[in-house]
Design a protein around this motif. Structure first.
Motif, PDB file in Angstrom:
ATOM      1  N   GLN A  12      26.311  21.113  92.536  1.00  0.00           N
ATOM      2  CA  GLN A  12      27.416  22.082  92.371  1.00  0.00           C
ATOM      3  C   GLN A  12      27.633  22.973  93.586  1.00  0.00           C
ATOM      4  OE1 GLN A  12      28.803  23.077  88.599  1.00  0.00           O
ATOM      5  NE2 GLN A  12      26.768  23.813  88.065  1.00  0.00           N
ATOM      6  N   VAL A  13      26.821  22.780  94.649  1.00  0.00           N
ATOM      7  CA  VAL A  13      26.954  23.657  95.824  1.00  0.00           C
ATOM      8  C   VAL A  13      27.598  22.881  96.968  1.00  0.00           C
ATOM      9  CG1 VAL A  13      25.694  25.021  97.552  1.00  0.00           C
ATOM     10  CG2 VAL A  13      24.905  25.012  95.170  1.00  0.00           C
ATOM     11  N   SER A  14      28.685  23.403  97.532  1.00  0.00           N
ATOM     12  CA  SER A  14      29.239  22.782  98.746  1.00  0.00           C
ATOM     13  C   SER A  14      29.151  23.791  99.889  1.00  0.00           C
ATOM     14  CB  SER A  14      30.683  22.334  98.521  1.00  0.00           C
ATOM     15  OG  SER A  14      31.468  23.437  98.147  1.00  0.00           O
ATOM     16  N   ILE A  15      28.648  23.329 101.028  1.00  0.00           N
ATOM     17  CA  ILE A  15      28.469  24.241 102.170  1.00  0.00           C
ATOM     18  C   ILE A  15      29.456  23.862 103.265  1.00  0.00           C
ATOM     19  CG2 ILE A  15      26.812  25.283 103.761  1.00  0.00           C
ATOM     20  CD1 ILE A  15      24.548  24.297 102.027  1.00  0.00           C
ATOM     21  N   HIS A  16      30.195  24.844 103.728  1.00  0.00           N
ATOM     22  CA  HIS A  16      31.227  24.601 104.757  1.00  0.00           C
ATOM     23  C   HIS A  16      30.822  25.354 106.029  1.00  0.00           C
ATOM     24  CE1 HIS A  16      33.835  23.094 101.502  1.00  0.00           C
ATOM     25  NE2 HIS A  16      33.230  24.040 100.797  1.00  0.00           N
ATOM     26  N   ALA A  19      21.907  22.588  99.563  1.00  0.00           N
ATOM     27  CA  ALA A  19      22.788  21.421  99.734  1.00  0.00           C
ATOM     28  C   ALA A  19      22.446  20.288  98.765  1.00  0.00           C
ATOM     29  CB  ALA A  19      22.712  20.923 101.178  1.00  0.00           C
ATOM     30  N   ARG A  20      21.189  20.277  98.289  1.00  0.00           N
ATOM     31  CA  ARG A  20      20.782  19.221  97.342  1.00  0.00           C
ATOM     32  C   ARG A  20      21.402  19.423  95.961  1.00  0.00           C
ATOM     33  NH1 ARG A  20      15.238  19.199  99.489  1.00  0.00           N
ATOM     34  NH2 ARG A  20      14.479  20.545  97.840  1.00  0.00           N
ATOM     35  N   GLN A  21      21.879  20.626  95.666  1.00  0.00           N
ATOM     36  CA  GLN A  21      22.408  20.912  94.328  1.00  0.00           C
ATOM     37  C   GLN A  21      23.828  20.342  94.228  1.00  0.00           C
ATOM     38  OE1 GLN A  21      19.873  22.217  92.765  1.00  0.00           O
ATOM     39  NE2 GLN A  21      18.917  22.552  94.776  1.00  0.00           N
ATOM     40  N   ALA A  71      29.677  26.633  89.959  1.00  0.00           N
ATOM     41  CA  ALA A  71      29.967  25.882  91.176  1.00  0.00           C
ATOM     42  C   ALA A  71      30.016  26.905  92.309  1.00  0.00           C
ATOM     43  CB  ALA A  71      31.303  25.168  91.045  1.00  0.00           C
ATOM     44  N   VAL A  72      29.441  26.553  93.468  1.00  0.00           N
ATOM     45  CA  VAL A  72      29.373  27.512  94.579  1.00  0.00           C
ATOM     46  C   VAL A  72      29.978  26.888  95.826  1.00  0.00           C
ATOM     47  CG1 VAL A  72      27.833  28.891  96.043  1.00  0.00           C
ATOM     48  CG2 VAL A  72      27.227  28.488  93.646  1.00  0.00           C
ATOM     49  N   GLN A 125      16.713  26.823 107.411  1.00  0.00           N
ATOM     50  CA  GLN A 125      16.928  25.381 107.225  1.00  0.00           C
ATOM     51  C   GLN A 125      16.525  24.948 105.824  1.00  0.00           C
ATOM     52  OE1 GLN A 125      14.775  23.100 110.104  1.00  0.00           O
ATOM     53  NE2 GLN A 125      16.639  22.493 111.124  1.00  0.00           N
ATOM     54  N   THR A 126      15.339  25.385 105.394  1.00  0.00           N
ATOM     55  CA  THR A 126      14.825  24.964 104.089  1.00  0.00           C
ATOM     56  C   THR A 126      15.741  25.473 102.978  1.00  0.00           C
ATOM     57  OG1 THR A 126      12.600  25.020 104.984  1.00  0.00           O
ATOM     58  CG2 THR A 126      12.787  25.023 102.581  1.00  0.00           C
ATOM     59  N   LEU A 127      16.142  26.729 103.065  1.00  0.00           N
ATOM     60  CA  LEU A 127      17.028  27.269 102.022  1.00  0.00           C
ATOM     61  C   LEU A 127      18.326  26.466 101.959  1.00  0.00           C
ATOM     62  CD1 LEU A 127      16.531  31.115 102.530  1.00  0.00           C
ATOM     63  CD2 LEU A 127      16.012  29.834 100.449  1.00  0.00           C
ATOM     64  N   LEU A 128      18.851  26.115 103.141  1.00  0.00           N
ATOM     65  CA  LEU A 128      20.112  25.366 103.161  1.00  0.00           C
ATOM     66  C   LEU A 128      19.919  23.939 102.646  1.00  0.00           C
ATOM     67  CD1 LEU A 128      21.596  26.689 106.510  1.00  0.00           C
ATOM     68  CD2 LEU A 128      22.523  27.039 104.213  1.00  0.00           C
TER      69      LEU A 128
END
Ligand SMILES: Cc1cc2nc3c(=O)[nH]c(=O)nc-3n(C[C@H](O)[C@H](O)[C@H](O)COP(=O)(O)OP(=O)(O)OC[C@H]3O[C@@H](n4cnc5c(N)ncnc54)[C@H](O)[C@@H]3O)c2cc1C
Length: 454
Positions: A125-129, A121-123, A30-31, A114-117
Motif C-alpha cells: 500500500q506504500v508508493s514512494i516517489h 517500499a515492500r508494503q 494507502a500511503v 535505506q533500511t526504513l525505505l
C-alpha cells in the motif's frame, strides 16, 4: 475506533516520513510518499548532515513497534559512555548508565534511511516517489502542488490529509507561518559544525576505543567522534560561526592547523585529512524550531523536525521524531477524524518536545564544558549511586532521556531539575568524593522531593 481509511500523502522520506509510512499502512492506509532527493537505496552514503547518529531507547522502541529493528540490529555499534579527552592528553570514561543494556548506539544515517525505505517500499500500500518536490499548498482548495523533477511536470494532490515531514527547514511550516495559519520561530545557535574523519589505523583497526562516544570538551568549542562499522570514526567539530576563534576566522591553512593541533593534539594526529576536510566541508547549521499549532484543520500536520527541530547535543532529534510516530499512531487509534488526531497529537506531544529542546541546549554546555570539571564528575558518580540505592525515585536525567521511553521528556526535565538542585546541595563546599556524602540526608530529601516514578 480508527481514523477514516483515506490515502495519506507524506512529504519528505527522511527518518520520520519513512517510519510514519510503515505505521500508517499497518493501520490500513494507502500511503504516497514524496521525496525531493533521488532514491538513496543502492547509492553510496554522502557526506553532509551527520554521517552517523546516536540511537537510544526511544528510537529503538519505535523501530521495534514498526517491525524494523531486526533489520538494523546488526549495524548498531554500542557506545557505553563518554570518553573525555582532556587538554593534557589524559582520558576518562564516564559511563552512560550502570546496567548492561544502558548503552546508546552509533548507526549510519545512510544505512538507517535505506533500511526504513526498503521496508516501506515492500508494503503493497506504500508508493514512494523520489525526485518529487513539494512546492505549494493551496489551502482554500485543499490541494498541494508537487513537481516531478525528472520531467519538470507539476502535479496536484489532495491534502486530505498531507503530513509534512520535510525536516528542519520545512517548506510547509514556513508557508503556514507566512499565511498566519500557525506561529513558528527558528532560533539559530551561534555555533555551527563541520564533519572530519578519523580513518582506521595502519593495521585497519579503530584508532581509539570503538565502544565509546569520544569528546574533547574545550569550553567554547568541542570535538566529538562516533564509530562507524568500517573501523573509522566520524568526528564533528562544534565551533562559533563568527568571532575571534570561529569558522569565519579560521580560513588560512596555518591557522586551521594551529587550532586543531593545539586544542585536540591526539585527535589531530589521528586525522591525516583534517586540513583539506576543514577547507572543503560546509559549515552545518544548528538551531531550534518551535511552532504552534502543528496542523491546519484536518488538512495538514507537521511531524518530526518540521515541527520541532532541536540542537543535536542530546543525540535525541531523530529519537524524538520516532517517538512522534508512535504517539501519532496511538492518536490514530483513538479518533475518527484527522483534525482530532492532529489536535490530540499536538496537545500530547508539544510539552514533551519543548522539554527535549531545552535539555538539548543545556547538554551543549554539559558536553563542551561541565564534563571536564571534577565537581560534575562527582555529581555524575553520585547520581548513579543514588539510583542504585533508590531506583524507584532517583534516575539520572540522562538515563531518563536515553534509556526510559516510558518516562516522558517533560517528566525527565521536571525531575531532573529537582535532582540537579539536590546533587548541588549534597556535593557543596569541600565534599570531594562519594565517601564524603551524607546518604541519610540524601534519603530524607529524596523521599520529600521526588515521588516514586509510576
Ligand atoms: C549534526 C547533527 C547530528 C545529529 N545527531 C543526532 C543523533 O545523534 N541522534 C539523533 O537522534 N538525532 C540526531 N540529529 C537529528 C536528526 O538528524 C533529525 O532529528 C532527523 O533527521 C529528523 O528527521 P526528519 O525525517 O524529521 O527530517 P529530515 O531528516 O530532515 O528529513 C526530511 C526529508 O524531507 C525531504 N524534503 C525536504 N523538503 C522537501 C520538499 N519540499 N519536498 C519533498 N521532500 C522534501 C528531505 O530531502 C529529507 O529527505 C542530528 C542532527 C544534526 C544536524
Amino acid at each position: 475506533m480508527n481514523v477514516d481509511r483515506s490515502t495519506v500523502r507524506i512529504i519528505g522520506a527522511g527518518p520520520t516520513g519513512a517510519l510514519l509510512a510503515i505505521l500508517l499502512q499497518r493501520r490500513g492506509h494507502a500511503v504516497e510518499l514524496y521525496e525531493s532527493r533521488a532514491d538513496p537505496r543502492g547509492a553510496a552514503a554522502q557526506g553532509g548532515r551527520s554521517i552517523n547518529l546516536a540511537l537510544a531507547d526511544r528510537g529503538i522502541h519505535a523501530l521495534q513497534m514498526a517491525g524494523v529493528f531486526g533489520d538494523l540490529e546488526a549495524a548498531l555499534l554500542p557506545m557505553r559512555g563518554r570518553l573525555v579527552h582532556l587538554p593534557d592528553g589524559g582520558t576518562s570514561l564516564q559511563p552512560y548508565g550502570q546496567r548492561p543494556n544502558e548503552v546508546i548506539y552509533s548507526i549510519s544515517r545512510h544505512r538507517l534511511n535505506q533500511t526504513l525505505l526498503e521496508v516501506a517500499a515492500r508494503q503493497p500500500q506504500v508508493s514512494i516517489h523520489f525526485e518529487h518536490r513539494f512546492e505549494a499548498a493551496e489551502f482554500d482548495q485543499g490541494t498541494a502542488l508537487i513537481r516531478n523533477l525528472r520531467d519538470d511536470r507539476l502535479i496536484s494532490v489532495p491534502m486530505q490529509p498531507l503530513l509534512a515531514t520535510d525536516g528542519a527547514g520545512s517548506w510547509m511550516r514556513r508557508r503556514m507561518s507566512a499565511l498566519h495559519l500557525i506561529e513558528a520561530q527558528e532560533t539559530d545557535l551561534e555555533h555551527g559544525y563541520k564533519e572530519l574523519s578519523i580513518p582506521p589505523d595502519a593495521a585497519g583497526n579503530y584508532a581509539m576505543a570503538p565502544d565509546a562516544l569520544h569528546i574533547w570538551p574545550r569550553g567554547n568549542h568541542m570535538l566529538i567522534a562516533l564509530p562507524n562499522e568500517d573501523g573509522s570514526f566520524t568526528a564533528t567539530l562544534f565551533l562559533a560561526k563568527h568571532g575571534a576563534i570561529s569558522f569565519e576566522s579560521l580560513t588560512e591553512t596555518a591557522a586551521v592547523e594551529a587550532f586543531l593541533s593545539v586544542n585536540f593534539p591526539d585527535a589531530r594526529a589521528a586525522m591525516p585529512n583534517c586540513i583539506s576536510e576543514f577547507q572543503d566541508h560546509p559549515v552545518g547549521f544548528l538551531g531550534t524550531v518551535s511552532a504552534s499549532p502543528w496542523h491546519h484543520e484536518g488538512m495538514t500536520a507537521l511531524i518530526g523536525d518540521s515541527a520541532h527541530a532541536i540542537v543535536p547535543f542530546h543525540g535525541q532529534g531523530m529519537n524524538c521524531c520516532f517517538e512522534d510516530c508512535v504517539e501519532f499512531d496511538a492518536c490514530m487509534s483513538r479518533h475518527a477524524s484527522w483534525e482530532r488526531v492532529f489536535t490530540e497529537f499536538g496537545a500530547r506531544r508539544k510539552p514533551n518536545t519543548d522539554a527535549i529542546a531545552a535539555m538539548a541546549l543545556d547538554n551543549y554546555l554539559e558536553m563542551r564544558e561541565r564534563v571536564a570539571h571534577p565537581k560534575f564528575q562527582l555529581q555524575q558518580a553520585l547520581s548513579l549511586e543514588l539510583e542504585r540505592r533508590f531506583p524507584q525515585r532517583f534516575v539520572p536525567r540522562y538515563s531518563m532521556v536515553m534509556f526510559h521511553h516510558e518516562i516522558p521528556y517533560r517528566t525527565a526535565l521536571q525531575r531532573g531539575t529537582v535532582q540537579a538542585e539536590l546533587l548541588a546541595e549534597l556535593t557543596a563546599g569541600a565534599v570531594s568524593s562519594l565517601a564524603d556524602i551524607d546518604f541519610e540526608r540524601a534519603q530524607r530529601e529524596i523521599r520529600v522531593r521526588l515521588p516514586p516514578l509510576s
